[in-house]
Write a protein that holds these residues in place. Structure first.
Motif, mmCIF file in Angstrom:
data_model
loop_
_atom_site.group_PDB
_atom_site.id
_atom_site.type_symbol
_atom_site.label_atom_id
_atom_site.label_comp_id
_atom_site.label_asym_id
_atom_site.label_seq_id
_atom_site.Cartn_x
_atom_site.Cartn_y
_atom_site.Cartn_z
ATOM 1 N N MET A 86 101.738 47.704 -14.958
ATOM 2 C CA MET A 86 102.476 48.961 -14.796
ATOM 3 C C MET A 86 101.611 50.162 -15.167
ATOM 4 O O MET A 86 102.008 51.047 -15.925
ATOM 5 C CB MET A 86 103.756 48.926 -15.630
ATOM 6 N N CYS A 87 100.404 50.209 -14.671
ATOM 7 C CA CYS A 87 99.537 51.401 -14.724
ATOM 8 C C CYS A 87 98.963 51.733 -16.091
ATOM 9 O O CYS A 87 98.579 52.880 -16.350
ATOM 10 C CB CYS A 87 100.273 52.630 -14.186
ATOM 11 N N ARG A 98 108.104 45.846 -16.123
ATOM 12 C CA ARG A 98 107.371 44.921 -15.241
ATOM 13 C C ARG A 98 108.333 43.964 -14.552
ATOM 14 O O ARG A 98 108.234 43.740 -13.334
ATOM 15 C CB ARG A 98 106.347 44.134 -16.042
ATOM 16 N N TYR A 101 110.388 45.787 -11.929
ATOM 17 C CA TYR A 101 109.559 46.052 -10.744
ATOM 18 C C TYR A 101 109.455 44.806 -9.861
ATOM 19 O O TYR A 101 109.623 44.881 -8.631
ATOM 20 C CB TYR A 101 108.173 46.504 -11.187
ATOM 21 N N TYR A 130 107.847 54.711 -9.621
ATOM 22 C CA TYR A 130 106.486 55.075 -9.192
ATOM 23 C C TYR A 130 105.788 53.899 -8.517
ATOM 24 O O TYR A 130 105.258 54.027 -7.405
ATOM 25 C CB TYR A 130 105.672 55.550 -10.396
ATOM 26 N N LYS A 131 105.788 52.747 -9.184
ATOM 27 C CA LYS A 131 105.102 51.567 -8.634
ATOM 28 C C LYS A 131 105.754 51.108 -7.337
ATOM 29 O O LYS A 131 105.072 50.767 -6.361
ATOM 30 C CB LYS A 131 105.137 50.441 -9.664
ATOM 31 N N LYS A 134 105.075 53.585 -4.435
ATOM 32 C CA LYS A 134 103.669 53.504 -4.030
ATOM 33 C C LYS A 134 103.405 52.244 -3.214
ATOM 34 O O LYS A 134 102.663 52.260 -2.228
ATOM 35 C CB LYS A 134 102.784 53.522 -5.277
ATOM 36 N N LYS A 135 104.044 51.150 -3.606
ATOM 37 C CA LYS A 135 103.843 49.863 -2.928
ATOM 38 C C LYS A 135 104.545 49.814 -1.573
ATOM 39 O O LYS A 135 104.015 49.287 -0.596
ATOM 40 C CB LYS A 135 104.381 48.740 -3.828
#
Length: 409
Positions: A86-87, A98, A101, A130-131, A134-135
């Protein structure tokens, strides 16, 4: 519209933030939206931990993430692994993020969502947004009901170490700058964010207030107060931050001046600090704790009062939108907002009526507001002079649903 909704606070755990999220999902589903929710078990104080009426329709679309606490070494390994996924944020809640997500990606393969909405009560869901965005390329709405962890005002400021502050500040900037839209419940909170993160002025932002209970769920609630006294109620616990001393002092002086037909109930749990103030001002019999109640029962009970009280902490600006403000307006009971001289509550009551905002740093202002309400009650004009109908229209479930439709069209 297919929506994936990410919130650490959600039903069946009926804390205030969780209820805000549940009411919103219920109203959007009622409007025909398809919504799945990824949530977390609430370990904090709550009046309910099991699914109950009227929220049962939300249960089958809720995915509660749980995992074992683990020993010290396994927790450390999980924290580092989750942080890398997670960045690079080794912060509290990242283990849940996590897993949320991964669940979001799994659900998206089956359901192909149009939008992801991430919500308070803390900032952690936004890293999932965010993740995921972006994905997948799915549009992402990040809602901030409270200040980000790094920008809480006094007396609520979190005093982080320099290292922790840098990590959290980087986290907030990442999430705020990459959301398709950032939403806030009031202009006051949006302006507070923009003071600390000026780049937001060039981003797409929207103000969407806390949603009221869908009217279909309040059918049949019709309590009314007795008229032998001016009955007032504060919903929620009081504390050293939300200090009731000046309110109690004002009540005491009114009683001493002959305005003695007055009663304030505190719908919350007894604490020593407030109890000592009740003793200090000899308000036994005038101010009482009545305990906590499940949400719908609390709403019904609040209808048996003439005035509903909002007591806020002393701040330079009243940037918060307390969710109880929406409840008070929906119940159509006059509101006494003991609030900062500038801020959300004062603005709303000045513009739409429905009550009186008084300066929470001046007991003479509080006393003056109480006296106006008392005299209006004596003249049997209270509900006429402080009708909250116009105020409520800002928060009705239909208006909030329309705002989301407009936002995402």
């Amino acid at each position: 519209m297919k929506v994936l909704f990410i919130a650490t606070g959600y039903l069946p755990y009926t804390f205030s933030e969780n209820l805000c999220n549940g009411k919103l999902v219920y109203a959007l589903q009622e409007a025909g939206w398809s919504i799945d929710v990824i949530s977390k078990k609430d370990e904090g104080p709550t009046y309910s931990t099991e699914w109950q009426v009227p929220w049962l329709a939300l249960k089958e679309h809720t995915y509660e993430i749980s995992y074992p606490l683990g020993g010290k070494l396994s927790r450390m390994y999980d924290l580092l692994t989750s942080s890398m996924v997670m960045c690079g944020f080794p912060i509290n809640g990242i283990r849940w993020a996590r897993r949320a997500y991964q669940k979001a990606l799994e659900l998206h393969k089956k359901n192909h969502y149009d939008v992801i909405i991430t919500r308070s009560p803390n900032d952690i869901p936004h890293i999932v947004g965010y993740k995921f965005a972006k994905k997948t390329g799915v549009k992402w709405v990040a809602n901030w009901n409270d200040p980000a962890s790094t920008i809480w005002p006094e007396p609520y400021t979190h005093h982080f170490s320099e290292r922790v502050y840098r990590v959290l500040d980087r986290y907030n900037k990442l999430c705020l700058s990459h959301a398709t839209i950032n939403t806030f419940p009031s202009n006051w909170l949006l302006n507070h964010f923009q003071e600390y993160y000026p780049f937001l002025k060039n981003k797409r932002n929207a103000v969407i207030p806390h949603i009221a209970m869908p009217d279909s769920l309040l059918h049949g609630m019709k309590n009314s107060p007795n008229d032998d006294k001016l009955y007032m109620c504060h919903s929620g616990n009081l504390s050293s931050e939300r200090n009731p001393e000046l309110l109690f002092k004002a009540i005491r002086e009114l009683i001493d001046e002959g305005y003695a037909l007055i009663k304030l109930d505190i719908m919350g749990h007894i604490n020593d600090y407030t109890q000592q103030l009740i003793e200090k001002y000899s308000l036994n019999g005038y101010v009482s704790f009545i305990g906590g109640f499940p949400y719908l029962e609390a709403l019904e009970k609040m209808q048996s009062y003439h005035v509903l009280v909002l007591l806020e902490a002393k701040m330079n600006k009243g940037i918060f939108f307390p969710s109880k403000f929406t409840d008070y307006a929906q119940l159509n009971r006059p509101i006494l907002a003991v609030s900062p001289q500038e801020g959300f509550a004062k603005d709303m009551l000045s513009q739409y009526g429905g009550g009186i905002a008084v300066n929470n740093e001046k007991y003479t202002s509080i006393k003056s507001g109480l006296l106006k309400l008392y005299q209006s009650w004596e003249q049997r004009k209270l509900f006429e002079e402080y009708d909250t109908n116009l105020l409520y229209q800002n928060f009705s479930s239909q208006r909030v649903v329309d705002l989301y439709k407009e936002l995402l069209s």
